[in-house]
Design a protein around this motif. Structure first.
Motif, short mmCIF file in Angstrom:
data_model
loop_
_atom_site.label_atom_id
_atom_site.label_comp_id
_atom_site.label_asym_id
_atom_site.label_seq_id
_atom_site.Cartn_x
_atom_site.Cartn_y
_atom_site.Cartn_z
N UNK A 161 10.77 66.80 56.26
CA UNK A 161 9.44 66.38 56.66
C UNK A 161 8.61 66.00 55.43
N UNK A 162 9.26 65.41 54.44
CA UNK A 162 8.54 64.96 53.26
C UNK A 162 7.55 63.86 53.64
N UNK A 163 6.39 63.89 53.01
CA UNK A 163 5.35 62.91 53.33
C UNK A 163 4.78 62.35 52.04
N UNK A 164 3.82 61.44 52.20
CA UNK A 164 3.23 60.79 51.03
C UNK A 164 4.08 59.61 50.57
N UNK A 165 3.90 59.21 49.34
CA UNK A 165 4.59 58.05 48.81
C UNK A 165 5.88 58.45 48.10
N UNK A 166 6.71 57.46 47.84
CA UNK A 166 7.86 57.66 46.96
C UNK A 166 7.32 57.67 45.53
N UNK A 167 7.42 58.78 44.81
CA UNK A 167 6.74 58.90 43.51
C UNK A 167 7.19 57.83 42.52
N UNK A 168 6.24 57.26 41.81
CA UNK A 168 6.57 56.27 40.78
C UNK A 168 7.37 56.90 39.65
N UNK A 169 7.28 58.23 39.50
CA UNK A 169 8.03 58.92 38.44
C UNK A 169 9.54 58.78 38.62
N UNK A 170 9.98 58.51 39.83
CA UNK A 170 11.42 58.35 40.06
C UNK A 170 11.96 57.07 39.42
N UNK A 171 11.09 56.24 38.90
CA UNK A 171 11.54 55.01 38.23
C UNK A 171 12.39 55.32 37.01
N UNK A 172 12.32 56.54 36.50
CA UNK A 172 13.10 56.92 35.32
C UNK A 172 14.54 57.27 35.65
N UNK A 173 14.90 57.31 36.93
CA UNK A 173 16.27 57.68 37.33
C UNK A 173 17.17 56.44 37.27
N UNK A 174 17.31 55.89 36.10
CA UNK A 174 18.02 54.63 35.95
C UNK A 174 19.50 54.68 36.25
N UNK A 175 20.11 55.85 36.26
CA UNK A 175 21.55 55.95 36.51
C UNK A 175 21.90 56.34 37.93
N UNK A 176 20.90 56.36 38.82
CA UNK A 176 21.15 56.83 40.18
C UNK A 176 22.06 55.87 40.94
#
Length: 366
Positions: A161-176
């Motif tokens: 039940x996660x809500x809100x936005x997809x955090x911009x901080x996840x932009x650092x996960x370049x190897x995902x």
């Protein structure tokens, strides 16, 4: 267990064992691997497991275990692989479980009945490659601290039940390589940084409340590897998504829409006519790289079309993450307000507001 003090590993996987896990296992001093998955074990995980200082692998998934996940497991500071998925664990994910044992590479707590927020301490798992909390009852926002886990390759947060936005901080996960957020309550737009994940092979954003334009670069060009269905307010994207075209509001006059008011009337609102972010987005085809004509200290310059394609304009978009960019914007407005010269292009519009992600946005149109 008295004669097993030299035991280093226990492997009982895939049998029909039932009953409780013997707490005496926690007294085996050099035990470093425990494999008991795919059985019918019940009851709690013994708190004595916290005594296994050499433990690197604990696999208890797909049993009938219950109760809370003991925070004493945080004392197993060498624990690399912890898999507890497919049980009946309840309660919250203890911050201590994460904070005191930062060596996890593979952490699977999926398919349980865990509640509460995902602890911010998850950002301390700097070696994490596989993280799965799917199929629980977790709520709140996705912690931005996940962006500190730069080694993540597989991230599963679906069916919560996660809500809100997809955090911009996840932009650092370049190897995902795998990102699944399906079946949550996430809102706002799909962040464009997902286009830049060159190793991403599977992206599932289905059945949330996402809206706005779908990115068209990177994995978004592959409708097989990208799932966005069930978000009824999305538009655009490649034809395979079968979404309606995005409609940008514009005035009836053959010019850019001048509807957005500037934020700070004391500084730049009186200097130039105002233009909306949506109009600039449309004029530059979504600030596409094909329209990028230059980059400077404080921003990027795009070419665009004005007056229904009759006039070419240059749009300078400020990079507000750079220190001094906002002051540069105000100073440029102040200077160009009164200066006229044949070798200087004229500023025709200014934009100061918010982009589609809700971030501050400033631009000058020449």
């Amino acid at each position: 267990m008295e004669n097993l003090h030299n035991l280093e590993a226990i492997s009982l996987s895939g049998n029909q064992f039932s009953g409780l896990i013997p707490p005496e296992i926690g007294k085996l001093p050099i035990l470093y691997q425990v494999y008991m998955e795919n059985n019918s074990l019940s009851g709690n995980v013994p708190s004595s497991f916290g005594n296994l200082s050499r433990l690197t692998d604990l696999h208890l998934e797909d049993n009938n275990l219950e109760g809370t996940i003991p925070s004493t497991l945080s004392q197993c500071t060498n624990l690399v692989n912890l898999t507890l998925g497919g049980n009946n664990f309840t309660g919250v994910i203890s911050p201590e479980l994460i904070r005191l044992s930062s060596s996890y590479v593979h952490l699977d707590l999926s398919r349980n009945h865990l509640t509460g927020f995902l602890p911010m301490e998850v950002g301390q798992l700097i070696n994490l490659e596989h993280f799965d909390v799917s199929g629980n009852l977790l709520s709140g926002e996705i912690p931005p601290s996940l962006g500190s886990c730069k080694t993540i390759q597989h991230l599963y947060l679906q069916e919560n039940f996660f809500q809100g936005t997809i955090p911009s901080d996840l932009s650092s996960l370049g190897g995902i390589e795998t990102l699944s957020l399906v079946c949550n309550n996430l809102s706002r737009t799909i962040p464009k940084f997902l286009e830049n994940f060159t190793f991403l092979q599977s992206l599932n954003l289905s059945y949330n409340n996402l809206e706005g334009a779908v990115p068209i670069e990177g994995l978004f060009q592959n409708a097989t590897a990208t799932s966005i269905q069930g978000n009824t307010k999305l538009c655009g994207g490649i034809p395979e998504f079968q979404l309606p075209k995005c409609e940008f509001r514009h005035s009836n006059k053959p010019r850019l829409n001048l509807t957005l008011k500037l934020e700070d009337p004391s500084s730049d609102s009186e200097k130039f006519p105002k233009v909306s972010y949506q109009s600039l987005l449309k004029a530059t085809d979504g600030f596409s790289s094909a329209n990028l004509i230059g980059m400077g200290s404080f921003g990027s310059v795009y070419k665009g079309l004005r007056d229904q394609g009759e006039t070419t304009i240059a749009i300078k978009v400020l990079n507000l993450t750079r220190h001094g960019a906002s002051k540069s914007f105000i100073a440029e407005c102040e200077a160009l307000k009164n200066i006229r010269h044949r070798n200087l292009v004229k500023v025709v519009y200014a934009c100061s507001g918010f982009d589609y992600r809700g971030f501050d946005f400033k631009a000058l149109v020449y």
